[in-house]
Design an enzyme around this catalytic site. Structure first.
Site, PDB file in Angstrom:
ATOM      1  CG  HIS A   1      -0.656   0.602  -4.517  1.00 33.93           C
ATOM      2  ND1 HIS A   1      -0.839   0.425  -5.873  1.00 33.93           N
ATOM      3  CD2 HIS A   1      -0.749  -0.636  -3.967  1.00 33.93           C
ATOM      4  CE1 HIS A   1      -1.027  -0.860  -6.138  1.00 33.93           C
ATOM      5  NE2 HIS A   1      -0.974  -1.523  -4.992  1.00 33.93           N
TER       6      HIS A   1
ATOM      7  CB  THR B   1      -0.927   0.007   1.230  1.00 34.38           C
ATOM      8  OG1 THR B   1      -1.764  -1.148   1.191  1.00 34.38           O
ATOM      9  CG2 THR B   1      -1.791   1.255   1.262  1.00 34.38           C
TER      10      THR B   1
ATOM     11  CB  CYS C   1     -18.376  -1.850  16.061  1.00 39.21           C
ATOM     12  SG  CYS C   1     -17.076  -1.314  14.916  1.00 39.21           S
TER      13      CYS C   1
ATOM     14  CB  ILE D   1       0.308 -11.003   1.902  1.00 41.91           C
ATOM     15  CG1 ILE D   1       0.564  -9.675   2.622  1.00 41.91           C
ATOM     16  CG2 ILE D   1      -0.935 -11.679   2.481  1.00 41.91           C
ATOM     17  CD1 ILE D   1      -0.522  -8.641   2.407  1.00 41.91           C
TER      18      ILE D   1
ATOM     19  CB  CYS E   1     -15.937  -1.360  11.539  1.00 41.20           C
ATOM     20  SG  CYS E   1     -16.378   0.384  11.752  1.00 41.20           S
TER      21      CYS E   1
ATOM     22  N   GLY F   1      -6.568 -10.449  -2.687  1.00 36.72           N
ATOM     23  CA  GLY F   1      -6.076  -9.584  -3.757  1.00 36.72           C
ATOM     24  C   GLY F   1      -7.180  -8.700  -4.308  1.00 36.72           C
ATOM     25  CB  ILE F   2      -7.719  -5.155  -4.286  1.00 38.30           C
ATOM     26  CG1 ILE F   2      -7.870  -5.407  -2.780  1.00 38.30           C
ATOM     27  CG2 ILE F   2      -8.762  -4.152  -4.771  1.00 38.30           C
ATOM     28  CD1 ILE F   2      -7.559  -4.197  -1.933  1.00 38.30           C
TER      29      ILE F   2
ATOM     30  CB  CYS G   1     -21.399   0.135  12.680  1.00 35.68           C
ATOM     31  SG  CYS G   1     -19.973  -0.980  12.692  1.00 35.68           S
TER      32      CYS G   1
END
Length: 341
Positions: free
Chosen positions: A43, A40, A99, A175, A107, A263-264, A96
């Site tokens: 990125h 991240t 939570c 990961i 959340c 994975g995104i 919420c």
């Protein structure tokens, strides 16, 4: 204090002199010892489309760390000055339904350390005491500093029963590689990991993968045949966000197989849903870590003999942060540690 900030809306990260953060009633003040560079953070460094739409500028970034408690708010209980801690990077609302129901990792109002609020690439970090995790004495600072990504691996890998199962991992980033080590440690039979990066495939092999497959050179089906697999993979862990990798996973899963997706994809991803339907596949989305079950599992796995230390391939002082980012951006590294002491 020294800090690494996304100072400008362009490629790069900058060393700045930032104000020391103030401690609220329920907060801990942590003196940072070590941080690790996450994908991240890369990125954010590259200032890609996601970063441009997500990251406020200027802001101190970073969310993988270990440090020492040097201050705390008056309402904090359960911590003492000198405690060694890492922390959950997802700050949740507490109000919420999820939570209040104890499912805090789900959340809907999550705020990310170093993504939506000031981060850990600094001499000091303030987080809610609720988010801090005490590090056992027999776990090193190096390992504690990568508990955040290790937690992603543990959460994903332990989503389904692995004992005696054949596991496919698509994506040999840090990961994915740590997930391979977890799978073998808890009793999976064959753990096959795929990628096109030879450096990281070799690292995955060192970390316990049965086979590390460069899909640009070798067919996954041939590897399955060599391993004596006749019915497909029982569990899939999708770590790449690459559509072709997920398509390959769908093709090679056994009927009734289970897939955990971390994975995104870069955008919308079309798949052949008939394969999911006729194979009776279960697909589960994974985001972050379960709070705080994953954290306890991480510590217990290491204390029971799991060795993830080979994933740490580079160390730099914080003044050499540029070299650290260069190593991560090259793809020729595992985890990169920045030392703040």
């Amino acid at each position: 204090m020294k800090a690494l900030s996304k100072l400008k809306p362009e490629e790069g990260i900058w060393m700045v002199d930032a104000p020391k953060p103030e401690v609220g009633h329920n907060d801990l003040l942590i003196k940072i010892r070590k941080t690790a560079i996450c994908g991240t953070d890369v990125h954010i460094y590259n200032w890609d489309e996601w970063s441009q739409n997500t990251i406020p500028v200027p802001m101190v970034v970073g969310h993988e760390y270990v440090g020492e408690v040097v201050g705390m708010g008056q309402e904090v209980r359960g911590f003492t000055i000198g405690d060694r801690v890492s922390g959950e990077g997802h700050i949740t609302c507490g109000h919420c339904r999820n939570c209040r129901g104890g499912r805090t990792h789900l959340c809907r109002n999550t705020s990310g350390v170093g993504v939506n609020r000031e981060g850990a690439f600094a001499e000091y970090l303030v987080i809610p005491a609720f988010n801090a995790f005490k590090i056992p004495d027999d776990i090193s600072d190096d390992l504690a500093s990568i508990f955040d990504p290790f937690g992603n691996a543990v959460h994903t890998a332990l989503s389904f029963d692995l004992v005696g199962e054949d596991v496919l991992i698509t994506g040999a980033g840090p990961i994915g590689i740590m997930a391979a080590a977890v799978c073998r440690h808890v009793g999976a039979r064959h753990v096959v990991i795929t990628d096109v990066n030879e450096y990281r495939l070799e690292l995955a092999q060192k970390m316990g993968a049965t086979r590390a497959v460069n899909v640009a050179k070798e067919k996954l089906e041939d590897v399955m045949q060599e391993l004596g697999m006749t019915e497909g993979f029982d569990v899939g862990l999708e770590m790449s966000g690459v559509p072709s990798a997920f398509h390959s996973m769908l093709d090679t899963m056994n009927h009734g197989g289970k897939i955990a997706m971390l994975g995104i994809p870069g955008g919308e991803m079309a798949i052949d849903w008939s394969k999911v339907i006729f194979k009776g596949l279960i697909i589960k989305g994974i985001y972050g870590r379960e709070m705080f079950e994953t954290w306890y599992k991480m510590a217990s796995l290491i204390q029971s003999g799991l060795d993830i230390s080979p994933i740490i391939t580079h160390h730099f002082s914080i003044d050499e942060f540029q070299q650290g980012f260069d190593a991560m951006r090259s793809g020729q590294s595992g985890k990169v540690i920045l030392n703040w002491d």
